[in-house]
Scaffold this active site. Structure first.
Site, mmCIF file in Angstrom:
data_model
loop_
_atom_site.group_PDB
_atom_site.id
_atom_site.type_symbol
_atom_site.label_atom_id
_atom_site.label_comp_id
_atom_site.label_asym_id
_atom_site.label_seq_id
_atom_site.Cartn_x
_atom_site.Cartn_y
_atom_site.Cartn_z
ATOM 1 N N GLU A 24 108.894 -21.813 -23.979
ATOM 2 C CA GLU A 24 108.415 -20.506 -24.437
ATOM 3 C C GLU A 24 108.277 -20.437 -25.960
ATOM 4 O O GLU A 24 107.282 -19.915 -26.489
ATOM 5 C CB GLU A 24 109.383 -19.410 -23.949
ATOM 6 C CG GLU A 24 108.952 -18.001 -24.326
ATOM 7 C CD GLU A 24 109.911 -16.930 -23.816
ATOM 8 O OE1 GLU A 24 110.888 -17.265 -23.128
ATOM 9 O OE2 GLU A 24 109.664 -15.744 -24.115
ATOM 10 N N GLU A 146 104.876 -9.777 -22.470
ATOM 11 C CA GLU A 146 105.306 -10.911 -21.648
ATOM 12 C C GLU A 146 104.031 -11.553 -21.122
ATOM 13 O O GLU A 146 103.378 -11.041 -20.205
ATOM 14 C CB GLU A 146 106.195 -10.438 -20.492
ATOM 15 C CG GLU A 146 107.578 -9.951 -20.931
ATOM 16 C CD GLU A 146 108.570 -11.079 -21.236
ATOM 17 O OE1 GLU A 146 108.205 -12.270 -21.151
ATOM 18 O OE2 GLU A 146 109.729 -10.742 -21.558
HETATM 19 ZN ZN LIG Z 1 111.338 -14.477 -24.232
#
Ligand SMILES: [Zn+2]
Length: 185
Positions: A24, A146
């Site tokens: 990520e 997100e």
């Molecule tokens: Zn995160």
């Protein structure tokens, strides 16, 4: 001058979510840098990133940075992950007790992002609310995105695609442009 603070989630010793060959922290930095680059094409916009490389930065340091800089808006960039490999798509977050300006910013940002990525994915998980540090401890309009699931094969393939990341960044950029009425240079 509009001050736009872009927070590339995680970094350094904190990889964030991992899956399908992705970390990520790497992708959030790529997206943040693309938004920064795109916003250079607009007048009266100043951009600051919470990190410009693979650094460890605490959540407190991030919101302290945005608050002391006096940012007008904070965008926190994240990728999602789930124990279910089926979960996929985009969602955005604001603080539950956020003021009307943040509500309006989330509406605009979410719509602009979905418009730019809908040739790649139409999985819209909607506008959410959460008591996240980045949203609670920042003193300005703030949203956290997100950006798809590293735990999903289809989503992670998109997150490895430069064209998709450009569109994803453009959605964030356009959200800021529309919200602040920024003019092209
Ligand atoms: Zn995160």
């Amino acid at each position: 001058m509009v001050k736009i603070f872009i927070d590339a989630g995680h970094g350094g010793s904190d990889t964030g979510a991992t899956g399908n060959g992705l970390q990520e922290k790497d992708v959030t930095l790529q997206i943040a840098r693309k938004i920064e680059e795109q916003l250079k094409g607009y007048e009266n916009a100043e951009v600051k990133l919470s990190r410009t490389d693979d650094q460890t930065v605490s959540l407190q340091q991030r919101t302290d940075m945005a608050n002391s800089w006096g940012a007008d808006v904070l965008l926190s960039i994240h990728l999602n992950s789930s124990s279910s490999s089926e979960a996929r798509g985009f969602e955005s977050y604001r603080y539950p007790n956020a003021g009307s300006r943040t509500v309006q910013f989330q509406d605009i940002l979410h719509a602009e992002i979905m418009e730019r990525i809908d040739n790649f994915t139409d999985d819209n998980r909607g506008k959410q609310q959460a008591n996240f540090h980045m949203l609670r401890e920042s003193n300005m309009t703030a949203c956290l995105t997100e950006n798809l699931f590293v735990s999903n094969k289809q989503d992670s393939d998109l997150l490895k695609d430069e064209n998709f990341l450009n569109e994803l960044a453009a959605g964030h950029t356009n959200g800021c442009v529309r919200f602040f009425g920024l003019k092209k240079k």
